[in-house]
Design an enzyme around this catalytic site. Sequence first.
Site, PDB file in Angstrom:
ATOM      1  NE  ARG A  68      -0.275  -9.162   2.498  1.00 39.03           N
ATOM      2  CZ  ARG A  68      -0.192  -8.718   3.289  1.00 39.03           C
ATOM      3  NH1 ARG A  68      -1.797  -9.410   4.177  1.00 39.03           N
ATOM      4  NH2 ARG A  68       0.134  -8.362   4.579  1.00 39.03           N
ATOM      5  CE  LYS A  80      -5.653  -4.374   5.554  1.00 40.38           C
ATOM      6  NZ  LYS A  80      -6.141  -4.893   6.460  1.00 40.38           N
ATOM      7  CB  SER A 130       2.266  -7.198  10.380  1.00 39.53           C
ATOM      8  OG  SER A 130       3.285  -7.764   9.908  1.00 39.53           O
ATOM      9  CE  LYS A 182      -4.436  -9.673  12.410  1.00 42.13           C
ATOM     10  NZ  LYS A 182      -5.051  -8.686  11.984  1.00 42.13           N
ATOM     11  CB  THR A 183      -2.635 -15.597  10.580  1.00 40.69           C
ATOM     12  OG1 THR A 183      -2.414 -13.588  10.573  1.00 40.69           O
ATOM     13  CG2 THR A 183      -3.074 -15.501   9.471  1.00 40.69           C
ATOM     14  CG  HIS A 203      -7.328  -4.278  11.709  1.00 43.53           C
ATOM     15  ND1 HIS A 203      -5.882  -4.109  12.326  1.00 43.53           N
ATOM     16  CD2 HIS A 203      -6.852  -5.151  10.489  1.00 43.53           C
ATOM     17  CE1 HIS A 203      -4.975  -4.609  10.520  1.00 43.53           C
ATOM     18  NE2 HIS A 203      -5.557  -5.874   9.778  1.00 43.53           N
ATOM     19  CG  ASP A 248      -7.253  -8.095   7.799  1.00 40.77           C
ATOM     20  OD1 ASP A 248      -6.315  -7.831   8.840  1.00 40.77           O
ATOM     21  OD2 ASP A 248      -7.068  -7.543   7.754  1.00 40.77           O
ATOM     22  NE  ARG A 290      -1.894  -0.849   3.886  1.00 38.23           N
ATOM     23  CZ  ARG A 290      -1.601   0.068   4.812  1.00 38.23           C
ATOM     24  NH1 ARG A 290      -2.717   1.247   3.820  1.00 38.23           N
ATOM     25  NH2 ARG A 290      -1.375  -0.623   5.644  1.00 38.23           N
TER      26      ARG A 290
END
Length: 651
Positions: free
Chosen positions: A434, A313, A350, A354-355, A332, A369, A168
Amino acid sequence: MGEENGNGIATNGLPSIHTQKNGICHDDSVPTVKANTIDELHSLQKKKSAPGTPISGTQTPFTSDPERQQQQLQSISASLASLTRETGPKVVKGDPAKKLENPKTIHQVSHHHIAPTIAVSDSALKFTHVLYNLSPAELYEQAIRYEKGSFVTSTGALATLSGAKTGRSPRDKRVVRDAVTEDDLWWGKGSPNIEMDEQTFLVNRERAVDYLNSLDKVFVNDQFLNWDPENRIKVRIVAARAYHSLFMHNMCIRPTPEELENFGTPDFTIYNAGQFPCNRFTHYMTSSTSVDLNLARREMVILGTQYAGEMKKGLFGVMHYLMPKRKILSLHSGCNMGKDGDVALFFGLSGTGKTTLSTDHNRYLIGDDEHCWSDKGVSNIEGGCYAKCIDLSREKEPDIWNAIRFGTVLENVVFDEHTREVDYSDKSVTENTRAAYPIEYIPNAKLPCVGPHPTNVILLACDAFGVLPPVSKLNLAQTMYHFISGYTALVAGTEDGIKEPQATFSACFGAAFIMLHPTKYAAMLAEKMEQHGATGWLVNTGWSGGSYGSGSRIKLQYTRKIIDAIHSGSLLKAEFQKTPIFGLEIPTEVEGVPSEILDPVNTWSDKDAYQETLLKLAGLFKNNFETFTNYKIGKGDNNLTEEILAAGPNF
């Protein structure tokens, strides 16, 4: 075979072979194909269908097919209308590469378009072909045929390239500041919202629409955001690339044929003209990339970047604006649910896990997410997952590994030229590789992606300073303080030996996407937690026994035991003691975790160094929080802000 000599003997001396119609060498039991040419044969291969045609046997009254198609085309034409011409372009469904059997049908379908009366140009004489809600298989064909850098990998995923931008561009994101957003949005220091005026937005919109209309074909997706049917948002994505269309097909919620039939006018539209740059001489522009959001017009324009994550996003930002207006909290976060219906939210920047921690084979995945928390419970905003692929392995992330199959988009990965096997460790294009896939590719996904009110709110921090406890129970004010802070620490580069960690703060664990002031989301979070009896936890997945370089990272198996104890409710029953400075409640024991690591001071051999590092981190928290101290929640009442402040480190 040689010629016969009249006696049934060929001139080469061998007996000739005769075949009759009913002999063993001839079989007419299957009728021949009714096609005179290869093109006719190909036309028989494909069964005629259209997204939105009724499912056989359904009792729902449907609009007639020509009428429905006409309404869809009118709607798409209106979306593509230029601001300097009275109508949109002449649009027609279908791929321009296909031979048109009856050109008259185009004019019949598009007869509702009035010829433009202002600024007539050659573009008014052409059709824009609309490829509408194509299936993944159709999008694969379009990408491989027309987009350089698109390949099918060994597992069936579509590998593609996002061009020069592989992430981004937050500095190039702009939001229109007008009467609608002036008082609502968070502007100024610390805010991700960089302003632009409406006139500049319209200049960029015109540039994007003119570019899209100049193409032979555009891809149009009509889809939904938010699995809560009462609060879902209809979005339309107009894009120049099949890759972008497939990405959004995966990331948004895919409508059923009946839902598409009655889709109507979208609530929000994205114009993705990413291959075309913005004009750098335009006011407010700082580069050839511009991602522009106009909340009054409910439109987003993308110029100068083909990175698909901008669309995902960008829509998340829109939800961060629209949902709080409906008293729904946008988050988020990851979210999963136990077999007994207990829901947990996972916040973390990041590298915090979390994942990894929200993906649990013993629990159902609601989403990875983006979520909403309404009066009814939680719902996933998206219809897919956007997972990082760098160093991906079957052993560490089996669910993500197995989700990379037909239909999945793989961005910027490197693969073997012959076998098409992906090398996930290769960073030649970017480290930000990704995979975008539908959420149903995860075996334990809960469909529909909704759940009851959360029981636990887990804030994850990877503390590379090594002074935060592995787990702390938070009161409401502390939850708000740490939620607004959004802390983690990045490990610095090691070119010149080991450097000290860098503290990172991202408000609400997603500062780049929030639209309102962080305290507004925090106040909503506290209100919902209090109303539904949820408990806040701070979990450190970082270092213990010293900072990065001297200590060691807390073992994943210990963190998993801590998370399990939170889910089961057993951790709530533990005995707690309070830490100095941060005032955190830490348990004296957790099953499966060595008790000595629960209080970080125990793991440091140099107690003075521990104290010094603790004070340093507390100072960083205080400095960061100064951005928010002068902000009042609501009109006149500042008690809540003072309460949050008191929940921070005291020294």
